[in-house]
Design a protein around this motif. Structure first.
Motif, PDB file in Angstrom:
ATOM      1  N   GLN A 174      10.568 -10.238   6.646  1.00  0.00           N
ATOM      2  CA  GLN A 174       9.389  -9.982   6.055  1.00  0.00           C
ATOM      3  C   GLN A 174       9.819  -8.517   5.775  1.00  0.00           C
ATOM      4  OE1 GLN A 174       8.270 -12.323   3.915  1.00  0.00           O
ATOM      5  NE2 GLN A 174       9.436 -13.573   5.157  1.00  0.00           N
ATOM      6  N   LEU A 175       9.347  -8.087   4.606  1.00  0.00           N
ATOM      7  CA  LEU A 175       9.179  -6.827   4.083  1.00  0.00           C
ATOM      8  C   LEU A 175       8.089  -6.187   4.269  1.00  0.00           C
ATOM      9  CD1 LEU A 175      11.820  -5.910   1.276  1.00  0.00           C
ATOM     10  CD2 LEU A 175      11.813  -5.060   3.718  1.00  0.00           C
ATOM     11  N   CYS A 176       7.439  -5.004   4.920  1.00  0.00           N
ATOM     12  CA  CYS A 176       6.149  -4.602   5.151  1.00  0.00           C
ATOM     13  C   CYS A 176       5.600  -4.401   3.514  1.00  0.00           C
ATOM     14  CB  CYS A 176       5.774  -3.333   6.144  1.00  0.00           C
ATOM     15  SG  CYS A 176       6.122  -3.840   7.290  1.00  0.00           S
ATOM     16  N   PRO A 177       3.908  -4.874   3.531  1.00  0.00           N
ATOM     17  CA  PRO A 177       3.635  -3.949   2.094  1.00  0.00           C
ATOM     18  C   PRO A 177       3.990  -2.887   1.576  1.00  0.00           C
ATOM     19  CG  PRO A 177       2.127  -5.232   3.718  1.00  0.00           C
ATOM     20  CD  PRO A 177       3.499  -4.667   4.462  1.00  0.00           C
ATOM     21  N   ALA A 178       3.902  -2.310   0.908  1.00  0.00           N
ATOM     22  CA  ALA A 178       3.952  -1.323  -0.629  1.00  0.00           C
ATOM     23  C   ALA A 178       3.275  -0.093   0.310  1.00  0.00           C
ATOM     24  CB  ALA A 178       3.836  -0.926  -1.640  1.00  0.00           C
ATOM     25  N   GLY A 179       3.795   0.614   1.209  1.00  0.00           N
ATOM     26  CA  GLY A 179       2.799   1.690   2.311  1.00  0.00           C
ATOM     27  C   GLY A 179       2.459   1.956   4.182  1.00  0.00           C
ATOM     28  N   LYS A 180       2.793   0.910   3.802  1.00  0.00           N
ATOM     29  CA  LYS A 180       2.957   0.938   5.369  1.00  0.00           C
ATOM     30  C   LYS A 180       4.386   0.309   6.088  1.00  0.00           C
ATOM     31  CE  LYS A 180      -1.739  -1.695   5.797  1.00  0.00           C
ATOM     32  NZ  LYS A 180      -1.731  -3.179   5.701  1.00  0.00           N
ATOM     33  N   TRP A 181       4.452   0.654   7.466  1.00  0.00           N
ATOM     34  CA  TRP A 181       6.012   0.479   7.944  1.00  0.00           C
ATOM     35  C   TRP A 181       5.906   0.654   9.268  1.00  0.00           C
ATOM     36  CZ3 TRP A 181       9.914   0.644   5.681  1.00  0.00           C
ATOM     37  CH2 TRP A 181      11.550   1.431   6.705  1.00  0.00           C
ATOM     38  N   ALA A 182       6.888  -0.559   9.679  1.00  0.00           N
ATOM     39  CA  ALA A 182       7.052  -1.151  10.829  1.00  0.00           C
ATOM     40  C   ALA A 182       7.713  -0.373  11.884  1.00  0.00           C
ATOM     41  CB  ALA A 182       6.814  -2.356  11.506  1.00  0.00           C
ATOM     42  N   THR A 183       7.636   0.826  13.094  1.00  0.00           N
ATOM     43  CA  THR A 183       8.235   1.476  12.790  1.00  0.00           C
ATOM     44  C   THR A 183       9.147   0.590  14.129  1.00  0.00           C
ATOM     45  OG1 THR A 183       6.665   1.984  15.248  1.00  0.00           O
ATOM     46  CG2 THR A 183       7.182   3.564  13.235  1.00  0.00           C
ATOM     47  N   ALA A 184       8.113  -0.396  14.914  1.00  0.00           N
ATOM     48  CA  ALA A 184       9.554  -1.054  16.527  1.00  0.00           C
ATOM     49  C   ALA A 184       9.987  -2.276  15.539  1.00  0.00           C
ATOM     50  CB  ALA A 184       8.868  -1.249  17.318  1.00  0.00           C
ATOM     51  N   SER A 185      11.576  -2.043  15.941  1.00  0.00           N
ATOM     52  CA  SER A 185      12.709  -3.233  15.570  1.00  0.00           C
ATOM     53  C   SER A 185      11.772  -4.976  16.576  1.00  0.00           C
ATOM     54  CB  SER A 185      13.611  -3.090  16.202  1.00  0.00           C
ATOM     55  OG  SER A 185      14.205  -2.445  15.622  1.00  0.00           O
ATOM     56  N   GLY A 186      12.205  -5.712  15.410  1.00  0.00           N
ATOM     57  CA  GLY A 186      11.538  -7.416  16.137  1.00  0.00           C
ATOM     58  C   GLY A 186      10.253  -6.848  16.191  1.00  0.00           C
ATOM     59  N   SER A 187       9.439  -6.649  15.444  1.00  0.00           N
ATOM     60  CA  SER A 187       8.341  -6.821  14.265  1.00  0.00           C
ATOM     61  C   SER A 187       7.943  -8.792  14.702  1.00  0.00           C
ATOM     62  CB  SER A 187       7.590  -6.597  13.742  1.00  0.00           C
ATOM     63  OG  SER A 187       7.284  -4.925  14.008  1.00  0.00           O
ATOM     64  N   LEU A 188       6.405  -8.925  14.852  1.00  0.00           N
ATOM     65  CA  LEU A 188       6.329 -10.534  14.832  1.00  0.00           C
ATOM     66  C   LEU A 188       4.880 -10.657  13.909  1.00  0.00           C
ATOM     67  CD1 LEU A 188       5.704 -10.885  18.835  1.00  0.00           C
ATOM     68  CD2 LEU A 188       8.330 -11.423  17.354  1.00  0.00           C
ATOM     69  N   ARG A 189       4.497  -9.049  13.664  1.00  0.00           N
ATOM     70  CA  ARG A 189       3.399  -9.996  12.561  1.00  0.00           C
ATOM     71  C   ARG A 189       3.378  -8.713  11.864  1.00  0.00           C
ATOM     72  NH1 ARG A 189       1.269  -9.567  17.655  1.00  0.00           N
ATOM     73  NH2 ARG A 189       0.061  -7.985  16.687  1.00  0.00           N
ATOM     74  N   GLU A 190       2.452  -9.273   9.856  1.00  0.00           N
ATOM     75  CA  GLU A 190       2.610  -8.087   9.186  1.00  0.00           C
ATOM     76  C   GLU A 190       1.772  -6.881   9.441  1.00  0.00           C
ATOM     77  OE1 GLU A 190       1.460  -8.623   4.314  1.00  0.00           O
ATOM     78  OE2 GLU A 190       1.078  -9.516   5.710  1.00  0.00           O
ATOM     79  N   ASP A 191       0.906  -7.342  10.353  1.00  0.00           N
ATOM     80  CA  ASP A 191      -0.701  -6.381  10.810  1.00  0.00           C
ATOM     81  C   ASP A 191       0.075  -5.079  11.356  1.00  0.00           C
ATOM     82  OD1 ASP A 191      -0.828  -7.652  13.393  1.00  0.00           O
ATOM     83  OD2 ASP A 191      -2.219  -8.126  13.409  1.00  0.00           O
ATOM     84  N   GLN A 192       1.350  -5.526  12.807  1.00  0.00           N
ATOM     85  CA  GLN A 192       1.898  -4.081  12.861  1.00  0.00           C
ATOM     86  C   GLN A 192       2.966  -3.176  12.090  1.00  0.00           C
ATOM     87  OE1 GLN A 192       4.589  -7.310  15.764  1.00  0.00           O
ATOM     88  NE2 GLN A 192       4.296  -4.971  16.868  1.00  0.00           N
ATOM     89  N   CYS A 193       2.522  -3.537  10.447  1.00  0.00           N
ATOM     90  CA  CYS A 193       3.376  -2.905   9.650  1.00  0.00           C
ATOM     91  C   CYS A 193       1.940  -1.433   9.437  1.00  0.00           C
ATOM     92  CB  CYS A 193       3.809  -3.275   8.400  1.00  0.00           C
ATOM     93  SG  CYS A 193       4.579  -4.440   8.338  1.00  0.00           S
ATOM     94  N   MET A 194       1.951  -0.273   9.959  1.00  0.00           N
ATOM     95  CA  MET A 194       0.948   0.778  10.005  1.00  0.00           C
ATOM     96  C   MET A 194       0.784   1.758   8.568  1.00  0.00           C
ATOM     97  SD  MET A 194      -0.401  -0.659  12.262  1.00  0.00           S
ATOM     98  CE  MET A 194      -1.966   1.213  12.639  1.00  0.00           C
ATOM     99  N   PRO A 195       0.101   1.935   8.276  1.00  0.00           N
ATOM    100  CA  PRO A 195      -0.151   2.312   7.253  1.00  0.00           C
ATOM    101  C   PRO A 195       0.743   3.732   7.370  1.00  0.00           C
ATOM    102  CG  PRO A 195      -2.866   2.011   7.554  1.00  0.00           C
ATOM    103  CD  PRO A 195      -1.702   1.584   8.698  1.00  0.00           C
ATOM    104  N   CYS A 196       1.918   4.656   6.486  1.00  0.00           N
ATOM    105  CA  CYS A 196       2.268   5.453   6.631  1.00  0.00           C
ATOM    106  C   CYS A 196       1.214   6.716   6.299  1.00  0.00           C
ATOM    107  CB  CYS A 196       2.846   5.640   5.025  1.00  0.00           C
ATOM    108  SG  CYS A 196       4.535   4.323   5.249  1.00  0.00           S
ATOM    109  N   GLN A 197       1.391   7.818   7.533  1.00  0.00           N
ATOM    110  CA  GLN A 197       0.436   8.873   7.356  1.00  0.00           C
ATOM    111  C   GLN A 197       0.955  10.385   7.122  1.00  0.00           C
ATOM    112  OE1 GLN A 197      -2.126   8.176   9.070  1.00  0.00           O
ATOM    113  NE2 GLN A 197      -2.168   6.495   9.505  1.00  0.00           N
ATOM    114  N   ARG A 198       2.400  10.344   6.986  1.00  0.00           N
ATOM    115  CA  ARG A 198       3.190  11.740   5.931  1.00  0.00           C
ATOM    116  C   ARG A 198       3.451  11.480   5.550  1.00  0.00           C
ATOM    117  NH1 ARG A 198       5.465  13.449  11.688  1.00  0.00           N
ATOM    118  NH2 ARG A 198       6.283  11.714  11.716  1.00  0.00           N
ATOM    119  N   PRO A 199       4.477  11.924   3.940  1.00  0.00           N
ATOM    120  CA  PRO A 199       5.107  11.400   3.383  1.00  0.00           C
ATOM    121  C   PRO A 199       6.505  11.444   3.898  1.00  0.00           C
ATOM    122  CG  PRO A 199       3.868  13.740   2.602  1.00  0.00           C
ATOM    123  CD  PRO A 199       3.461  13.116   4.287  1.00  0.00           C
TER     124      PRO A 199
END
Length: 265
Positions: A174-199
């Motif tokens: 599953q893709l992280c929602p717009a404006g969020k990103w999971a920095t690690a490979s193998g993420s298990l949950r959507e809440d591991q997609c964190m808000p983007c802090q910088r451009p």
């Protein structure tokens, strides 16, 4: 002398009545044999039900998918079927090692298989790392954070950064929602997609994950230069297909105009 295909231990017998036929599983190619053991045994992997045979070609080969280590076999019941998970296209095989194991990512529940066509691919979303497996129950579901696009694979791919997978046996991440990103490979949950802090932390506008799977490509065997060249060429092809600039194609590590090559291609 006793004729071919027979033998006798009686010396100077006046008649041929004392000559006994070579038993099934053996043949006598010369006259004057004096013991049953002088009748030549059919080789392992062969058998014959004919008594008094005079030629080797009376011995019949065990069929493909079977083997026999018995010399002088008198029946095809000595031909043993290759076990499920294996196959053999060889006629007259004399050892169990002639039965080839089904490749990793597959299984076969067929005994006596004569080709690898009986080796069935594990379904997409599963994997099997071992050779010679005998039933579908050995196909292992991909764990959360991993996925498998194709059937018949020996390992599952890890969901790349920017994606996640929370279930077993997934065929995509599953893709992280717009404006969020999971920095690690193998993420298990959507809440591991964190808000983007910088451009630049997240891809702008809409993003889509593209997986391209090559058959018979061992990407791990490529040199660093070959991998880089292949990745750049694929990035250009993807950009052209999507009518976008090459900088819009970003690999799993966030590098532009590049793609990530998994070890299995």
């Amino acid at each position: 002398k006793c004729p071919q295909g027979t033998w006798s231990s009686q010396l100077g017998s006046p008649t041929a009545d004392s000559c006994q036929a070579c038993p099934a599983g053996r043949w006598g190619g010369s006259a004057g044999l004096w013991a049953e053991s002088e009748c030549t045994a059919c080789e392992p992997g062969m058998w014959s039900a004919v008594r008094g045979a005079t030629r080797k070609d009376v011995c019949t080969a065990c069929p493909a998918g079977t083997w026999s280590d018995v010399a002088g076999a008198m029946t095809n019941r000595t031909c043993i079927a290759c076990s499920p998970g294996t196959w053999s296209g060889k006629h007259g095989a004399s050892t169990q090692s002639s039965c080839t194991k089904c490749r990793r990512g597959t299984y076969s529940d067929t005994p006596g298989a004569s080709s690898d066509g009986t080796c069935t691919a594990c379904p997409a979303g599963t994997f099997q790392p071992a050779l010679g497996q005998a039933n579908v129950s050995v196909c292992i579901p991909c764990a959360p954070g991993n996925y498998s696009v194709l059937p018949g694979v020996s390992f599952c791919a890890t969901c790349p950064p920017g994606t996640w997978s929370g279930d077993f046996a997934e065929t995509t991440c599953q893709l992280c929602p717009a404006g969020k990103w999971a920095t690690a490979s193998g993420s298990l949950r959507e809440d591991q997609c964190m808000p983007c802090q910088r451009p630049g932390d997240c891809l702008e506008d809409k993003a889509v994950e593209v997986s391209v799977v090559f058959s018979n490509l061992d990407a791990a065997a490529l040199s660093d230069g070959e991998r880089a060249a292949l990745g750049a060429a694929l990035a250009g092809d993807l950009a052209a297909a999507c009518d976008a600039g090459e900088a819009s194609v970003v690999d799993a590590r966030g590098a532009s105009a590049a793609v990530t090559l998994g070890p299995g291609g």
